[in-house]
Design a protein around this motif. Sequence first.
Motif, PDB file in Angstrom:
ATOM      1  N   GLN A  66       0.833  -1.197   0.000  1.00  0.00           N
ATOM      2  CA  GLN A  66       0.000   0.000   0.000  1.00  0.00           C
ATOM      3  C   GLN A  66       0.874   1.256   0.000  1.00  0.00           C
ATOM      4  O   GLN A  66       0.678   2.157  -0.812  1.00  0.00           O
ATOM      5  CB  GLN A  66      -0.913   0.003   1.224  1.00  0.00           C
ATOM      6  N   ILE A  67       1.846   1.303   0.898  1.00  0.00           N
ATOM      7  CA  ILE A  67       2.725   2.474   1.003  1.00  0.00           C
ATOM      8  C   ILE A  67       3.515   2.672  -0.282  1.00  0.00           C
ATOM      9  O   ILE A  67       3.680   3.801  -0.752  1.00  0.00           O
ATOM     10  CB  ILE A  67       3.658   2.351   2.222  1.00  0.00           C
ATOM     11  N   LYS A  68       3.992   1.600  -0.883  1.00  0.00           N
ATOM     12  CA  LYS A  68       4.752   1.711  -2.133  1.00  0.00           C
ATOM     13  C   LYS A  68       3.929   2.374  -3.236  1.00  0.00           C
ATOM     14  O   LYS A  68       4.479   3.030  -4.112  1.00  0.00           O
ATOM     15  CB  LYS A  68       5.237   0.337  -2.601  1.00  0.00           C
ATOM     16  N   GLY A  69       2.603   2.214  -3.181  1.00  0.00           N
ATOM     17  CA  GLY A  69       1.740   2.807  -4.190  1.00  0.00           C
ATOM     18  C   GLY A  69       1.366   4.258  -3.911  1.00  0.00           C
ATOM     19  O   GLY A  69       0.709   4.890  -4.731  1.00  0.00           O
ATOM     20  N   TRP A  70       1.765   4.766  -2.763  1.00  0.00           N
ATOM     21  CA  TRP A  70       1.395   6.127  -2.379  1.00  0.00           C
ATOM     22  C   TRP A  70       2.275   7.179  -3.037  1.00  0.00           C
ATOM     23  O   TRP A  70       3.424   6.926  -3.403  1.00  0.00           O
ATOM     24  CB  TRP A  70       1.527   6.304  -0.866  1.00  0.00           C
ATOM     25  N   SER A  71       1.731   8.377  -3.119  1.00  0.00           N
ATOM     26  CA  SER A  71       2.488   9.535  -3.596  1.00  0.00           C
ATOM     27  C   SER A  71       3.537   9.917  -2.554  1.00  0.00           C
ATOM     28  O   SER A  71       3.463   9.515  -1.385  1.00  0.00           O
ATOM     29  CB  SER A  71       1.549  10.720  -3.807  1.00  0.00           C
TER      30      SER A  71
END
Length: 105
Positions: A66-71
């Motif tokens: 999830q974090i890897k996909g964040w801006s």
Amino acid sequence: MKSYYVYILKCSDGSYYTGVTSNLEKRIQEHKFGILEGYTSTRLPVELVYSNEFHDVNEAIRSEKQIKGWSRAKKEALIKGDFELLKSLSKNKKAGHGSTGRHVE
């Protein structure tokens, strides 16, 4: 009970690296000394700026993905512990305003 950690490193070029491990201290040392080849080994030095502990490996892996996909803005809000901003950035993206949070007429 075994622990798993999701962590964020700030690299020398200002970028962020997100990972997951069951031994946070060992993994951070491996990154700092360039033992792990890859993204961080070419961006030394690195600094641990965030970590979160989980007791379920699947939850840790979900969180990492999830974090890897964040801006970048969302990652920085998480690092600062600014959960109101994090929620706001999430709402803006869901509303179709993009990651900048600015509405274009």
